[in-house]
Structures are given as structure tokens and as C-alpha cells.
Scaffold this motif. Structure first.
Motif, PDB file in Angstrom:
ATOM      1  N   LYS B 179      73.256  19.003 -22.053  1.00  0.00           N
ATOM      2  CA  LYS B 179      74.557  18.370 -21.829  1.00  0.00           C
ATOM      3  C   LYS B 179      75.358  18.297 -23.105  1.00  0.00           C
ATOM      4  CE  LYS B 179      72.726  15.177 -18.374  1.00  0.00           C
ATOM      5  NZ  LYS B 179      72.788  13.796 -17.912  1.00  0.00           N
ATOM      6  N   MET B 180      76.661  18.346 -22.881  1.00  0.00           N
ATOM      7  CA  MET B 180      77.541  18.080 -24.010  1.00  0.00           C
ATOM      8  C   MET B 180      78.551  17.068 -23.505  1.00  0.00           C
ATOM      9  SD  MET B 180      79.166  20.826 -26.595  1.00  0.00           S
ATOM     10  CE  MET B 180      80.490  21.385 -25.559  1.00  0.00           C
ATOM     11  N   ALA B 181      78.712  16.005 -24.263  1.00  0.00           N
ATOM     12  CA  ALA B 181      79.578  14.911 -23.839  1.00  0.00           C
ATOM     13  C   ALA B 181      79.192  14.433 -22.448  1.00  0.00           C
ATOM     14  CB  ALA B 181      81.050  15.329 -23.852  1.00  0.00           C
ATOM     15  N   SER B 217      76.369  22.694 -34.708  1.00  0.00           N
ATOM     16  CA  SER B 217      76.178  21.570 -33.778  1.00  0.00           C
ATOM     17  C   SER B 217      74.735  21.114 -33.815  1.00  0.00           C
ATOM     18  CB  SER B 217      76.532  21.986 -32.349  1.00  0.00           C
ATOM     19  OG  SER B 217      77.893  22.336 -32.285  1.00  0.00           O
ATOM     20  N   GLN B 235      75.616  17.793 -29.805  1.00  0.00           N
ATOM     21  CA  GLN B 235      76.731  17.105 -30.448  1.00  0.00           C
ATOM     22  C   GLN B 235      77.467  18.116 -31.319  1.00  0.00           C
ATOM     23  OE1 GLN B 235      73.742  14.762 -31.866  1.00  0.00           O
ATOM     24  NE2 GLN B 235      74.122  12.977 -30.548  1.00  0.00           N
TER      25      GLN B 235
END
Ligand code: ATP
Ligand code: MG
Lengths: 275, 289, 258
Positions: B179-181, B217, B235
Motif C-alpha cells: 500500500k501507499m498512502a 522510497s 513511503q
């Protein structure tokens, strides 16, 4: 007791009793009169229906025809309440003791008292211990039924059967498994109960010697009928083929040793040899 | 006969225990525990949409239970729900311009009516009315999606693979989401031990749509909820170069104590009380209870 | 004719059993007033044997069911961010289904088999006949007290089971997994309804289950062939028939009562 009724000296009157069990005619129009206040013995070959006869008297079984009158009441026609009222007056000694395994010896003997009376505990204790003393087992009062030998269990069952001082006691083979000393005590007990309290006793037994000592009358049943009756001291010598075979212990005679069966040779697979 | 007595006593104890358990269940774990002790007064409120609100749902002020919904009916002739609130006499100083709102406690929780105090000098009396109301809003659903683990992205446009090494992957396994955000962008393809380096090599398959991820990242192993399944969170960094197929992510954060804190935060934010508060996106006064 | 009897399939046999069981229930009910008048002590004693003696297993199982339920639900609910509902779901599932059903199943295994074997052996050793001959009605002295004891014991056991289940759920949910204590209870008390969940679930359902299990156990014992094989088989049948009856009845009760 009631002198007005002429039938009164007959406590159990069986007329034309016919019973068929699993296809076999156990009783075939059986007639029998058991006198009140006497000790009566019933004898007969194994499997002839002695236990079954006692079950008819207590109403556990019903015949297909005929009457079984106990104290003037026809047992097969009694309703539940009346039957139970009658049973309260009958003591029954089981062929296999049938003690209640939930309770110890004392409670087993006390069971009928607790169920049918509300006597104070002291009195129950006295009665139970008296009866246990009579069968020589007062010391075993706290034992569990599983801790008794077969003969002891039989005597406890006897104490239970007589704890209520009933009008009639039915003994199914009371002498089995008793040593000579206990046997004598039990014989004495049966006689005492009969003589002092006037309790009618019916006993099913095979021991002719013992029967001679207590019984006033003996019935020999075979093939669903009474085949001989009379005084126990003389019945063995009355000369009928039934008594000769039964008391002589002979295999051949009118009483078949074999349970009814198909031809032996045929059952074993041999060809019939022809008669 | 002492035997008989002990049966009777033991049986008596058993029966008492059984009834005590029943009394406990009935009074401590059911709505009986919420029955008001004192007197109550009734207040009317009308809502455009009450959602899943039911009779006997709680009425709360600042998260504190002050009463319950007495009845729900349709206002005759109007498409408006008329809700009668039964409120404890002790709380009889509710300003007439207070706002009544239908809230949900958690995503699956039952709905309740929250009252936010107004500034009027007059108080609502028995049989009075709260004129200002707010109905249940769909905003909650969005919040729920944000906090829920969600499913992994369905890779319609194909994927590209990147690698990441962790000293500890916790319970991460093949199939876990990436997942991102908070938005699923891919899934874990494999988790392999690297014996020579004493760490775990995790292969991530990321949807081609998300090809603008800076190559500095960081990848971290997170847990959704306290014992919820683990996932890899990415992130974004600040590098102008983007991750390509076969790249390795250098900055990683293994499953560690920190996540407990984060986990607790997530649980509290989405679970207890109301989702709105966790997001700080509403004026709800309802706190935790 | 023999061939016909052998061809009697399992359906006919089961129907016959159910019919006989129903008639037996009527007999027990008819004997109940007599039993209560004359043999209350026996009911108390049986309550001790089937009820109090089953407490340990019921309590331990209740605790574990509550604990595992909380663990599982927490895991699933955390996916939706709804862990606050753990207490509620634990309570509702225990009150409505798991409490009555598991208690009844355990009861059938722990007490039902004991009842069947005991009565079967009493018959095989002529104790039942001996009672009849001592003018003690075995229906009132043996059957009815055990039936009543089962009927009374199961709801009580179910209450204990449920209470322990809630305790176990609290133990795992609050003490171990860290759900807020107030959240756990307030969500539960907000949702659980005394009548719908506790009375009609815990009490009514388990009362019905108690009647069914006790009836089957007493019936199987009473009609067991008086042999060791007959008693063993009857004991097995008690467990099988009770389990099926409990689950089937559970569906019917849930469909019609709730
Ligand atoms: N419940 C029953 N069902 C079918 N047949 C039975 C039943 N009880 C007894 N019988 C049959 O009735 C006959 C008489 O049995 P019973 O037990 O009265 O014999 P008995 O004279 O007491 O023998 P014993 O001296 O060995 O005790 C036997 O042939 C037995 O097979
Ligand atoms: Mg016999």
C-alpha cells in the motif's frame, strides 16, 4: 381371616391360565390353588415357566386367557393404582437378587419403607437392622451391592422382600448359592415368618430336601400344566411317571430334557436315518 | 443420610449459581444495564435520514450516555423521520439551539444520536424540540475504507517487480497487500530467507499504473490492526528517479515495536467510538466511552 | 414377513422411534405429578448428578469458547476496523447460538450417556422390575426425576456457560488484545436485549434442548435391550440422536422464535 367367604383359605386361585411366549405355549389351561397362611413350593424342570408363573401373580405379565386371582382380585384386570396397592402387600425375591446398585445394603432394605411410609428414621433403622440380623448380615449394612457375594446378595434381597411383613412372599429360588448354615437360617426364617406372622409363602426351588422341611404343599409343573401335587414328604413316591422322572433325575420320561427343537441328526447335517 | 443432605446442599448451590449467572447476564451484559435509573423527559428531533438508527439506541452528549431513542415514526405527510428522545432528568440543561446528529460507533457499530450543545440561554423542556439536526452521512464509508486493510489492487495493467530486504518481516506472507498512502497498489509475490545476509528478501509486484514511485522510497512492514494481517507500506521519498522493474528498495523498516503504537492508533481511530474523530474531519463531540 | 422387517429402512425405523419417544414423553408427563409428590428427593439427587457434576466441563468449555471467539472475531473485525464490536458479537453469538447448542451437546455427552447407561443397566439387572414389584412406579421414580433434572439443569448450565464465555471473551479481548474496557461493555450492553437474546436464547432454547436431550437419554435407557451390547448401543444412540435433534431443533427454534 374373613370366615364369611368360603374361598378365603385360598389366597391365589389360578384358573385356565394360558400363555404363549415367543410361539411356545408356556401355560396350557393351568389350574392352581395356593392356600392362605401356608408354605407352598412350586417345582418343575428348568424353563417350564415357574418364574413366569410368579410374574403372572404379581401382574408383571398377563396371560392370553384365564384368571389369576390374588386375595379375591383378578390380577390381569387391575388398573395401575389397584395393582400397586396389591403389590405393596407382596414381597418378591428375585432369582438374581436385583438389588438397587445406587444404594448400600441398609438403604436397599429400607427402600420399600421409605417409599411407602413416613416412619421416623429411628424406627426405620430398627426395622431394617432387625431384618438384616435375621439374615445374618447386620454387619454388612454399609456395604455396596457390588461388594457382596452372590449368596450375601440373595440374603439382602430376602431381607428386603420381608421388610414390610407382607401378606404374601414369593421366593424365586431362595436357596441357590447359600451354604448349609445360611440355608438352614433361611429355612428357619421362612418358617418363622409363616408361623408367627401367618405370611403366605410361595417358593420356587429345586432342593427337595429343603422343601420337605418348610413346605406344606408342593406343585410339580411341566408342559404348562400341574402334573402332580401333594405333601412334599410323600410326593416323590406317589408313583406317577412325572414324579418318578423328575425326582429320580432321569433323562427319559414324559418331561423332555430338550427344549423343543428340530431333528438332531438333521441339524447336524446327517441324512435322516429313518425311524 | 448425611449423604442425602450433601446432595441437597450441593444441588441448592448449583441452582443458586445458575440463577446468579442468569441475573448477571441479564443485568450486566444487556441493555438493562443501560436503563435509566431516574426520571426522564422527552424531546423531539426530526431527521432527513436516520440510517440504521433503532429504538432504544443511545443518546450521547460528549460521548456520555444521557438517554435513549424512545420511538421512531414517519412525520405524517412529510418524508421526515420523527424521533423521540428520552433523556435523563439530570441532564435538563440542553440549549434549544443544540444540534442532534445520527452517528455510527465504528463502521459496524450501531447508530446513536449525538447532541452538540448550542449557545442559547433557553433549555429544551419536556415535549420540546431540537430544531437543528444532521442526518447520517456517507462520509463514514470513505473513512472506513481508508482505515480498513482493503483488498490488494487488481493488476489490470500488468505489474513490475521490485525487491526489498527486511531484517524481520513478522507474519508477512505471499499475497499480502502493498500500500501507499493506505491505497493498495500491489501485492507481495514471495518472501524468501537470504541465509548469507541473515535477512528476508521480499518480492513486491506493483501495478504498472503506479510507476511514479521515487527510488529512495522506504518500504515498511505494517500491521492493519493489532493482530490483523501485515502489509508492506511504501513511503515516497524525494528522488527524481523512479523505481523500475528489478530495482531494490534500499530503505526498509522491519516489523518492530513502533508498529504497536501505530497499530493502537489505527485501532482506536477506526474502532472505538466513531470514525469521524480519528480523521478529525468532523465537528463531532462524541469521544470515547 | 421376516424379510419385510429386515427391509424396513432407516426412515421407517426412525419414525417408529420418534413415535415411541413421543408416547414415552406423555407417560413421563403423566407420571410427573406423582413423581414430584412422592420422589422429589430423587429429582434433587439427579439434579446433583446431571447438573452440578457437569459444571466443571461446562465452565471450562465456556471459558475457552469465549476466548477463541474473541480471538477470531477480533481478527476478522479488525479488517473492517470494527474491533470495538468484539464484545457485542461474542455476547450475541454465545447467547443466541453457541451457549445453548454447545451446552446441550456437552450435556448429551456428559449426562445424557450416563442416564442412558444407568437406566439400561438398571433394566438389565432387573432393578426396574424390582421397583415395580415393590410398588414403586419406575416412571415416577427413575424416568421422571431424570427428565426433570435435565430440563432444569440445562438452562442453568447454559447460563453458567454463557457467563464464563463472556468472561473468556473479556479476558482475551480486553486483557490481552487491548480493546478498551468501557468500549467492550458499553457496545455489548447497547446491543444485547434481555428478551430477544438472553431469555429467548439462553433460557428458552436451552429449556427446549434440555427437554429433548433428557427425553432421548431416558427413552434410550428405558428401551435398551437388557444386554451389555444393547446398553452400549443405546448409549451411542443417545449421543447421535441428541446431537441431531439439538441442531435440527435449533434451526426450527431460530426460524420461528426469533
Ligand atoms: N420375556 C419372554 N419372552 C419370550 N419367552 C420367554 C420370556 N420369558 C420367559 N420365556 C420363556 O418361557 C419359558 C419359561 O421361562 P421361566 O423363566 O419362567 O422358566 P423357569 O421355570 O423359571 O426356569 P428356571 O428354573 O431355569 O428359572 C422359557 O421357555 C422361556 O424361554
Ligand atoms: Mg426361573
Amino acid at each position: 381371616m374373613n370366615a364369611a367367604a368360603p374361598s378365603d383359605d385360598t389366597l391365589i386361585r389360578i384358573r385356565g391360565l394360558t400363555t404363549v411366549l415367543s410361539g411356545k405355549k408356556v401355560f396350557d389351561a393351568l389350574d392352581m390353588d395356593i392356600p392362605r397362611g401356608k408354605v407352598t413350593a412350586i417345582m418343575g424342570p428348568s424353563g417350564t415357566g415357574k418364574t413366569t408363573l410368579l410374574k403372572h401373580i404379581t401382574g408383571q405379565m398377563r396371560g392370553d386367557a384365564g384368571q389369576v386371582q390374588v386375595d379375591g382380585k383378578n390380577v390381569p384386570e387391575l388398573g395401575r393404582e389397584a395393582l400397586y396397592a396389591l403389590r405393596e402387600k407382596i414381597g418378591y425375591l428375585f432369582q438374581n437378587s436385583a438389588l438397587l446398585t445406587d444404594f448400600d445394603v441398609f438403604e436397599n432394605v429400607a427402600f420399600p419403607l421409605r417409599q411407602h411410609t413416613s416412619l421416623p428414621e429411628v424406627l426405620i433403622r430398627n426395622i431394617v437392622l432387625t431384618k438384616l440380623q435375621a439374615v445374618g448380615l447386620r454387619g454388612a449394612a454399609q456395604l455396596a451391592p457390588s461388594e457382596l457375594s452372590g449368596g450375601m446378595a440373595r440374603r439382602v434381597a430376602l431381607a428386603r422382600a420381608i421388610v414390610f411383613d407382607p401378606m404374601l412372599i414369593l421366593y424365586d429360588e431362595p436357596f441357590v448359592g447359600l451354604d448349609p448354615i445360611a440355608l438352614n437360617q433361611v429355612l428357619k426364617l421362612i418358617r418363622t415368618l409363616n408361623q408367627t406372622l401367618g405370611i403366605t409363602s410361595v417358593l420356587v426351588a429345586h432342593e427337595l430336601d429343603a422343601i420337605k422341611q418348610v413346605a406344606d404343599r408342593v406343585f410339580l409343573i411341566a408342559n404348562g400344566k400341574v402334573v402332580a401335587q401333594g405333601d412334599p414328604k410323600t410326593i416323590a413316591g406317589d408313583g406317577s411317571p412325572w414324579t418318578r422322572q423328575f425326582f429320580g433325575g432321569e433323562a427319559d420320561g414324559p418331561v423332555p430334557f430338550q427344549y423343543p427343537a428340530s431333528d438332531y441328526a438333521e441339524a447336524l447335517g446327517f441324512p435322516r436315518s429313518g425311524a | 443420610m448425611s449423604q442425602r443432605k450433601s446432595y441437597a446442599v450441593g444441588t441448592g448451590l448449583f441452582i443458586v449459581l445458575g440463577f446468579a449467572a442468569l441475573a448477571y447476564l441479564a443485568t450486566q451484559t444487556s441493555s438493562v444495564a443501560n436503563r435509566q435509573q431516574g426520571d426522564s423527559y422527552t424531546v423531539d428531533a426530526q431527521f432527513q435520514n436516520i440510517g440504521q438508527l433503532k429504538e432504544r439506541a443511545p443518546v450521547k452528549i460528549a460521548g456520555v450516555r444521557v438517554g435513549q431513542v424512545q420511538s421512531i415514526a414517519l412525520e405524517p405527510g412529510k418524508a421526515v423521520a420523527d424521533v423521540k428522545l428520552s433523556i435523563d432528568k439530570r441532564y435538563d440543561t440542553i440549549p434549544t439551539d443544540s444540534v442532534a446528529t445520527v452517528y455510527t460507533s465504528g463502521l459496524l457499530g450501531d447508530q446513536y444520536v449525538g447532541i452538540e450543545y448550542g449557545h442559547a440561554k433557553k433549555y429544551v423542556a419536556n415535549g420540546g424540540k431540537l430544531a437543528l439536526t444532521r442526518s447520517s452521512e456517507p462520509l463514514e464509508e470513505m473513512l472506513g475504507k481508508f482505515f480498513g486493510a482493503g483488498g490488494a489492487a487488481d493488476a489490470i495493467g500488468g505489474t513490475y517487480k521490485v525487491f526489498a530486504r527486511f531484517s524481520n518481516v513478522g507474519t508477512l506472507s505471499a499475497g499480502s497487500p502493498v500500500k501507499m498512502a493506505g491505497v493498495p497498489i500491489g501485492r507481495v509475490v514471495s518472501v524468501q530467507a537470504e541465509p548469507d545476509k541473515l535477512d528476508a528478501l521480499v518480492t513486491l509486484a506493483i501495478d504498472n499504473r503506479y510507476n511514479q514511485i521515487p527510488d529512495d522510497s522506504a518500504a515498511a512492514v505494517f500491521t492493519s490492526g493489532l493482530i490483523g494481517s501485515q502489509y508492506v507500506a511504501i513511503q515516497p521519498g524525494g528522488s527524481p528517479d523512479m523505481l523500475k522493474n528489478g530495482d531494490e528498495m534500499i530503505l526498509t523498516q522491519s516489523a518492530m515495536q513502533l508498529e504497536d503504537l501505530i497499530g493502537k492508533f489505527l485501532v482506536n481511530g477506526s474502532g472505538s467510538g466513531d470514525g469521524k474523530q480519528g480523521a478529525g474531519a468532523s465537528t463531532s463531540p462524541a469521544g470515547k466511552h | 414377513m421376516n424379510a419385510r422387517i429386515e427391509r424396513d429402512n432407516i426412515v421407517t425405523q426412525s419414525l417408529g422411534q420418534i413415535g415411541a419417544c413421543g408416547l414415552f414423553l406423555l407417560q413421563i408427563l403423566a407420571a410427573t405429578p406423582r413423581s414430584l409428590r412422592r420422589h422429589v428427593r430423587e429429582t434433587v439427587r439427579q439434579l446433583w448428578f446431571v447438573g452440578a457434576m457437569s459444571l466443571t466441563i461446562i465452565m471450562v468449555c465456556g471459558l475457552f469458547v469465549g476466548m477463541v471467539l474473541a480471538l477470531q472475531l477480533y481478527h476478522v473485525l479488525s479488517i473492517f476496523g470494527g474491533t470495538a464490536a468484539t464484545g457485542t458479537v461474542v455476547a450475541i453469538s454465545i447467547y443466541r447460538e453457541l451457549g445453548p447448542v454447545i451446552t446441550a451437546l456437552l450435556f448429551a455427552g456428559r449426562a445424557g450417556t450416563a442416564i442412558t447407561a444407568e437406566i439400561g443397566l438398571m433394566r438389565a439387572t432387573d432393578q426396574i422390575a424390582a421397583m415395580e414389584l415393590m410398588a414403586v412406579d419406575p416412571l415416577a421414580y427413575v424416568a421422571a426425576p431424570r427428565f426433570l433434572a435435565g430440563l432444569i439443569a440445562l438452562p442453568l448450565l447454559c447460563c453458567v456457560f454463557s457467563a464464563l464465555g463472556i468472561f473468556g471473551g473479556h479476558l482475551v479481548g480486553v486483557t490481552w488484545l487491548g480493546i478498551d474496557n468501557g468500549t467492550f461493555w458499553s457496545n455489548m450492553t447497547a446491543t444485547v436485549d434481555v428478551w430477544q437474546d438472553i431469555i429467548s436464547g439462553v433460557v428458552w432454547k436451552s429449556l427446549a434442548f434440555g427437554a429433548v436431550v433428557a427425553l432421548i437419554a431416558v427413552f434410550q435407557g428405558y428401551t435398551a435391550p437388557p444386554t451389555s451390547e444393547g446398553v452400549a448401543y443405546a448409549t451411542t444412540r443417545t449421543v447421535v440422536a441428541s446431537s441431531i435433534a439439538i441442531l435440527a431443533l435449533d434451526f426450527v427454534l431460530t426460524a420461528f422464535l426469533m
